[in-house]
Design a protein around this motif. Structure first.
Motif, PDB file in Angstrom:
ATOM      1  N   ASP A  76      49.882  15.361  14.440  1.00  0.00           N
ATOM      2  CA  ASP A  76      51.266  15.737  14.718  1.00  0.00           C
ATOM      3  C   ASP A  76      51.644  15.432  16.170  1.00  0.00           C
ATOM      4  O   ASP A  76      52.728  14.923  16.449  1.00  0.00           O
ATOM      5  N   LEU A  77      50.727  15.749  17.103  1.00  0.00           N
ATOM      6  CA  LEU A  77      51.000  15.469  18.510  1.00  0.00           C
ATOM      7  C   LEU A  77      51.121  13.974  18.775  1.00  0.00           C
ATOM      8  O   LEU A  77      52.004  13.530  19.509  1.00  0.00           O
ATOM      9  N   VAL A  78      50.236  13.189  18.178  1.00  0.00           N
ATOM     10  CA  VAL A  78      50.295  11.737  18.355  1.00  0.00           C
ATOM     11  C   VAL A  78      51.585  11.191  17.765  1.00  0.00           C
ATOM     12  O   VAL A  78      52.265  10.367  18.390  1.00  0.00           O
ATOM     13  N   ALA A  79      51.956  11.645  16.582  1.00  0.00           N
ATOM     14  CA  ALA A  79      53.190  11.168  15.947  1.00  0.00           C
ATOM     15  C   ALA A  79      54.405  11.520  16.812  1.00  0.00           C
ATOM     16  O   ALA A  79      55.314  10.701  16.969  1.00  0.00           O
ATOM     17  N   ARG A  80      54.407  12.721  17.369  1.00  0.00           N
ATOM     18  CA  ARG A  80      55.522  13.134  18.235  1.00  0.00           C
ATOM     19  C   ARG A  80      55.594  12.224  19.462  1.00  0.00           C
ATOM     20  O   ARG A  80      56.670  11.778  19.854  1.00  0.00           O
ATOM     21  N   ARG A  81      54.437  11.915  20.061  1.00  0.00           N
ATOM     22  CA  ARG A  81      54.393  11.046  21.246  1.00  0.00           C
ATOM     23  C   ARG A  81      54.876   9.633  20.899  1.00  0.00           C
ATOM     24  O   ARG A  81      55.621   9.022  21.658  1.00  0.00           O
ATOM     25  N   VAL A  82      54.485   9.129  19.750  1.00  0.00           N
ATOM     26  CA  VAL A  82      54.922   7.797  19.319  1.00  0.00           C
ATOM     27  C   VAL A  82      56.435   7.789  19.121  1.00  0.00           C
ATOM     28  O   VAL A  82      57.122   6.851  19.534  1.00  0.00           O
ATOM     29  N   ARG A  83      56.983   8.844  18.494  1.00  0.00           N
ATOM     30  CA  ARG A  83      58.441   8.923  18.305  1.00  0.00           C
ATOM     31  C   ARG A  83      59.161   8.992  19.639  1.00  0.00           C
ATOM     32  O   ARG A  83      60.208   8.361  19.824  1.00  0.00           O
ATOM     33  N   GLN A  84      58.582   9.733  20.592  1.00  0.00           N
ATOM     34  CA  GLN A  84      59.207   9.827  21.923  1.00  0.00           C
ATOM     35  C   GLN A  84      59.227   8.471  22.596  1.00  0.00           C
ATOM     36  O   GLN A  84      60.226   8.084  23.187  1.00  0.00           O
ATOM     37  N   ARG A  85      58.122   7.736  22.523  1.00  0.00           N
ATOM     38  CA  ARG A  85      58.076   6.406  23.125  1.00  0.00           C
ATOM     39  C   ARG A  85      59.073   5.459  22.450  1.00  0.00           C
ATOM     40  O   ARG A  85      59.712   4.664  23.116  1.00  0.00           O
ATOM     41  N   ALA A  86      59.184   5.545  21.145  1.00  0.00           N
ATOM     42  CA  ALA A  86      60.113   4.679  20.414  1.00  0.00           C
ATOM     43  C   ALA A  86      61.548   4.984  20.789  1.00  0.00           C
ATOM     44  O   ALA A  86      62.397   4.100  20.803  1.00  0.00           O
ATOM     45  N   GLY A  87      61.815   6.240  21.101  1.00  0.00           N
ATOM     46  CA  GLY A  87      63.168   6.642  21.479  1.00  0.00           C
ATOM     47  C   GLY A  87      63.478   6.419  22.932  1.00  0.00           C
ATOM     48  O   GLY A  87      64.559   6.736  23.393  1.00  0.00           O
ATOM     49  N   GLY A  88      62.503   5.891  23.692  1.00  0.00           N
ATOM     50  CA  GLY A  88      62.756   5.594  25.105  1.00  0.00           C
ATOM     51  C   GLY A  88      62.522   6.770  26.028  1.00  0.00           C
ATOM     52  O   GLY A  88      62.709   6.670  27.220  1.00  0.00           O
ATOM     53  N   ARG A  89      62.124   7.924  25.486  1.00  0.00           N
ATOM     54  CA  ARG A  89      61.875   9.095  26.334  1.00  0.00           C
ATOM     55  C   ARG A  89      60.414   9.095  26.750  1.00  0.00           C
ATOM     56  O   ARG A  89      59.534   8.693  26.025  1.00  0.00           O
ATOM     57  N   ARG A  90      60.136   9.614  27.906  1.00  0.00           N
ATOM     58  CA  ARG A  90      58.736   9.719  28.397  1.00  0.00           C
ATOM     59  C   ARG A  90      58.444  11.125  28.813  1.00  0.00           C
ATOM     60  O   ARG A  90      59.137  11.861  29.295  1.00  0.00           O
TER      61      ARG A  90
END
Length: 193
Positions: free
Chosen positions: A179-193
């Motif tokens: 879940d944490l990895v998926a959230r991080r991947v979604r954040q990167r895809a959305g341009g947020r860091r």
């Protein structure tokens, strides 16, 4: 040392059977495929069934990109040894089916995953004695050869109706990591860091 493989009623010894599972992640795991091919080339009488996911198509007679749940359960129940990537669900299923899994975690340095969570998770399980951790080809060859020489070294008491409480905890931790990895991947895809 001779293998302790059960003899069928017709008096013929079955071929030792290694099931290898790389999981369903979109990243390739060609490194493990290569290791298994090289190992098998020197042991042609060993039956190797490889679920290779998105990796390159192996040069092994019994390989499939994916296995259904029931097919995977049947394969695990019949296998002499189980080789797994560092995924919590596969490790849990192998243990439920009576195997101490031989685990080769995916390595992000080889573009096999987005981060090193499989390595960290597998190392922790290795220290706890819940898996046989193999992080090199030499480790894998040694574990496979030892397991075929004495399969009881990699056998656990199987009870598919009563999950191992430690395995349940492993699965829960694995789900949190996923879940944490998926959230991080979604954040990167959305341009947020």
């Amino acid at each position: 040392m001779s293998a302790r493989i059960p003899w069928p009623r017709d008096g013929h010894a079955p071929a030792p059977y290694v099931l290898a599972v790389v999981g369903t992640d979109v990243h390739r795991f060609d490194r493990l495929v290569d290791w298994l091919e090289r190992w098998h080339a020197g042991r042609p009488r060993v039956r190797v069934v490889l679920q290779y996911g998105h990796s390159r198509t192996p040069r092994l007679p019994e390989a499939a990109p994916f296995l259904g749940h029931e097919e995977l359960q049947r394969a695990m129940a019949e296998a002499t040894l189980v080789v797994s990537h560092g995924g919590p669900a596969t490790i849990t299923e192998a243990r439920r089916n009576g195997h101490l899994p031989i685990v080769v975690p995916r390595d992000p340095a080889h573009d096999e995953h987005v981060d090193n969570h499989q390595q960290l998770f597998s190392r922790r399980l290795g220290v706890a004695g819940m898996v046989r951790l193999c992080e090199s080809e030499t480790d894998l060859v040694t574990a496979l050869d030892a397991g075929l020489a004495d399969p009881s070294r990699f056998a656990l008491a199987a009870d598919p109706n009563r999950p191992d409480p430690r395995a349940e905890a492993v699965a829960r931790v694995g789900q949190v990591i996923d879940d944490l990895v998926a959230r991080r991947v979604r954040q990167r895809a959305g341009g947020r860091r």
